[in-house]
Design a protein around this motif. Structure first.
Motif, PDB file in Angstrom:
ATOM      1  N   LYS A 262      10.191   1.254  -2.192  1.00  0.00           N
ATOM      2  CA  LYS A 262       9.115   1.951  -1.492  1.00  0.00           C
ATOM      3  C   LYS A 262       7.810   1.198  -1.709  1.00  0.00           C
ATOM      4  CE  LYS A 262       8.600   5.464  -5.156  1.00  0.00           C
ATOM      5  NZ  LYS A 262       7.201   5.278  -5.597  1.00  0.00           N
ATOM      6  N   GLY A 263       7.012   1.104  -0.653  1.00  0.00           N
ATOM      7  CA  GLY A 263       5.752   0.384  -0.715  1.00  0.00           C
ATOM      8  C   GLY A 263       4.646   1.160  -0.029  1.00  0.00           C
ATOM      9  N   LEU A 264       3.400   0.830  -0.391  1.00  0.00           N
ATOM     10  CA  LEU A 264       2.258   1.580   0.135  1.00  0.00           C
ATOM     11  C   LEU A 264       1.024   0.686   0.206  1.00  0.00           C
ATOM     12  CD1 LEU A 264       1.623   4.532   0.991  1.00  0.00           C
ATOM     13  CD2 LEU A 264       0.809   4.907  -1.346  1.00  0.00           C
ATOM     14  N   HIS A 265       0.357   0.695   1.363  1.00  0.00           N
ATOM     15  CA  HIS A 265      -0.934   0.038   1.550  1.00  0.00           C
ATOM     16  C   HIS A 265      -1.988   1.118   1.777  1.00  0.00           C
ATOM     17  CE1 HIS A 265       0.924  -3.975   2.241  1.00  0.00           C
ATOM     18  NE2 HIS A 265       1.907  -3.253   2.767  1.00  0.00           N
ATOM     19  N   ASN A 266      -3.127   1.010   1.085  1.00  0.00           N
ATOM     20  CA  ASN A 266      -4.196   2.002   1.224  1.00  0.00           C
ATOM     21  C   ASN A 266      -5.530   1.335   1.538  1.00  0.00           C
ATOM     22  OD1 ASN A 266      -2.885   4.544   0.515  1.00  0.00           O
ATOM     23  ND2 ASN A 266      -2.667   3.672  -1.541  1.00  0.00           N
ATOM     24  N   LEU A 267      -6.259   1.877   2.499  1.00  0.00           N
ATOM     25  CA  LEU A 267      -7.664   1.556   2.732  1.00  0.00           C
ATOM     26  C   LEU A 267      -8.476   2.769   2.308  1.00  0.00           C
ATOM     27  CD1 LEU A 267      -7.543  -0.224   6.221  1.00  0.00           C
ATOM     28  CD2 LEU A 267      -7.768  -1.288   3.962  1.00  0.00           C
ATOM     29  N   VAL A 268      -9.431   2.575   1.389  1.00  0.00           N
ATOM     30  CA  VAL A 268     -10.055   3.695   0.693  1.00  0.00           C
ATOM     31  C   VAL A 268     -11.577   3.649   0.831  1.00  0.00           C
ATOM     32  CG1 VAL A 268     -10.377   4.778  -1.564  1.00  0.00           C
ATOM     33  CG2 VAL A 268      -8.173   3.792  -0.970  1.00  0.00           C
TER      34      VAL A 268
END
Length: 276
Positions: A262-268
């Motif tokens: 499982k992978g995740l990219h975040n713009l915060v």
């Protein structure tokens, strides 16, 4: 007269010595003096892109977009840095190979991080995920539609601070998973933990089979069989506003040669409610 002149000279000498001692105290900090701290209470909102694949159950990869909510508190001085925060990711995913079987993902993480400075702008330490609860519900799969991955993680952590100019500061972080204590809700094409099946202990009266918070079927993993990585780049503008990019990946195999990834990219976007 001599007496008054003598007292006057002693008074002047006393004032000179006192001023000199005060000057030294102002320029040379005592080891017992109080260290200034920078305390932050922050709130973050963001957008994310996620992916998931569990090969032991299906070779289909899911991906989608969602949102991020994060609230945390940090404290820093010359001797240490610590931070605690709650992050919640919400995602809607769809299969890459067919139009059926959309999924909803809820992923809260509660963590604590402690770092010590080893040189200017560089800190090292550890992070502990006190809660790492990953829940996904896939429509159309009936009893096998829920997937739960729950556990606790220990990371080795690095943080680097770089002052870009008078207004902007870059904070870079890297966390490498060292140990994980986790449990999957499903096994090789069956809706029960693989550890319970391998131990030959499965029965329908065992409440720990369906309890994601019971430690009976949790398994200890380490860096050699669980690749767990996190990176973060946060650009802080003055004292209140920050924008950043976060990335994470978790890959392990409950059944050999059938990994879960499982992978995740975040713009915060982050706002410091408190910064003093």
């Amino acid at each position: 007269m001599k007496f008054f002149k003598s007292n006057k000279c002693l008074t002047i000498l006393f004032l000179i010595v006192t001023m000199s001692m005060n000057s030294q105290n102002n320029t040379i900090p005592s080891k017992y003096s109080r260290t200034n701290s920078n305390n932050k209470l922050y709130l973050s909102l963001g957008l994310n892109s996620s992916s998931f694949q569990d090969v032991k159950y299906s070779s289909v990869r899911y991906s989608g977009i969602g949102g991020l909510f994060n609230i945390g508190y940090s404290s820093e001085n010359d001797k240490r840095f610590w931070e605690t925060a709650l992050t919640v990711n919400l995602n809607l995913e769809a299969a890459n190979t067919h139009s059926n079987g959309s999924s909803v993902v809820v992923h809260p993480i509660l963590f604590f991080k402690y770092l010590k400075p080893i040189k200017e702008n560089l800190k090292v330490g550890a992070r502990i995920d006190m809660l790492d609860f990953y829940l996904r519900k896939i429509t159309g799969l009936g009893n096998n539609g829920n997937y739960i991955l729950n556990g606790h993680n220990l990371y080795g952590s690095i943080q680097y601070n770089y002052q870009l100019n008078s207004n902007w500061n870059l904070i870079g972080e890297f966390d490498l998973g060292l140990l994980s204590f986790k449990n999957e809700s499903i096994s090789f094409a069956f809706s029960a933990p693989q550890t319970a099946l391998d131990a030959g202990e499965f029965n329908y009266q065992d409440g720990a089979i369906s309890n994601p918070f019971g430690y009976k079927y949790f398994k200890l993993r380490h860096i050699a069989n669980n690749l767990n990585l996190k990176t973060a780049f946060l650009f802080q503008y003055k004292k209140r506003i920050s924008v950043g990019y976060f990335w994470s990946m978790d890959r392990f195999s409950t059944v050999k040669n059938y990994p879960t990834t499982k992978g995740l990219h975040n713009l915060v976007f982050r706002y410091n409610i408190l910064n003093k």
